[in-house]
Design an enzyme around this catalytic site. Structure first.
Site, PDB file in Angstrom:
ATOM      1  CG  HIS A 175      30.481 -22.867  28.462  1.00 37.71           C
ATOM      2  ND1 HIS A 175      30.881 -21.551  28.423  1.00 37.71           N
ATOM      3  CD2 HIS A 175      31.008 -23.377  29.598  1.00 37.71           C
ATOM      4  CE1 HIS A 175      31.623 -21.277  29.477  1.00 37.71           C
ATOM      5  NE2 HIS A 175      31.715 -22.372  30.214  1.00 37.71           N
ATOM      6  CB  CYS A 219      29.615 -20.304  32.623  1.00 37.29           C
ATOM      7  SG  CYS A 219      30.812 -21.307  33.561  1.00 37.29           S
ATOM      8  CD  GLU A 228      29.709 -20.643  24.971  1.00 34.34           C
ATOM      9  OE1 GLU A 228      30.636 -20.406  25.765  1.00 34.34           O
ATOM     10  OE2 GLU A 228      28.503 -20.693  25.322  1.00 34.34           O
TER      11      GLU A 228
END
Length: 209
Positions: free
Chosen positions: A189, A86, A191
């Protein structure tokens, strides 16, 4: 393998830590969230997350005594594999224009500019297709049309097209993944991107530069 997730008070690292711990089990990776430049300097992999405004994140990183020098030595001089996430990816650029011109790390040529999508809602938030531009080991097993989760209003425009590894379409091409040498970055992202994101994390942990 020692993996350092850099903590400089610019985002919640909990979900990233959990994702890297999950995928790191296969390679016996030791995942450490750290603001200690000595720990970063000794790591085998370095991850720089970031949430918020570019100038604030860049200033916060600079305020961690010795961290910028430790990252530069590890990544640029010793070739330690590095991933920015990011705003951590955006800071790889030469310059960011959010609020005011702010120098980035300058590791990948380009500038961070506002998303220009007058017919679409900004920020670019939610799931979007990835479109692969250039093959890369960290994108192995990821195909055009796979989905990733984005939350951002500013985008990295790379100077050299070969450094844009993937993009998304949001009123035009939006850089999604950048990379050169031992450095990669994702605007989305990983994750939070389910199977696709976990695959990218796994690839990064296995990446032999």
């Amino acid at each position: 393998m020692k993996v350092a997730l850099i903590d400089y008070d610019s985002g919640n690292l909990h979900s990233a830590e959990k994702a890297f711990q999950l995928m790191g089990r296969e390679v016996g990776a030791e995942i450490t969230v750290t603001s200690d430049p000595d720990v970063a300097a000794r790591a085998d992999r370095i991850v720089l997350p970031g949430d918020g405004a570019f100038p604030a994140c860049r200033a916060a990183l600079g305020e961690v005594d010795g961290m910028a020098d430790a990252l530069r030595e590890a990544v640029l001089n010793r070739g330690v594999p590095f991933m920015g996430i990011c705003v951590g990816m955006q800071m790889l650029a030469d310059l960011g224009h959010e609020y005011r011109p702010t120098e980035g790390l300058g590791w990948i040529g380009g500038e961070v500019v506002a998303i220009d999508a007058p017919d679409l809602k900004v920020p670019h938030m939610g799931w979007n297709d990835l479109l692969i531009d250039n093959p890369h080991p960290v994108l192995e097993g990821v195909a055009t049309g796979d989905h990733a989760y984005f939350v951002h209003s500013w985008q990295f425009q790379v100077k050299d097209p070969k450094h844009r590894l993937a993009h998304a379409d949001y009123g035009g091409p939006i850089t999604a993944v950048v990379g050169r040498d031992n450095i990669v970055g994702t605007q989305f992202h990983p994750e939070k991107s389910q199977a696709v994101g976990l695959r990218i994390i796994t690839n990064f942990l296995h990446w032999q530069v």
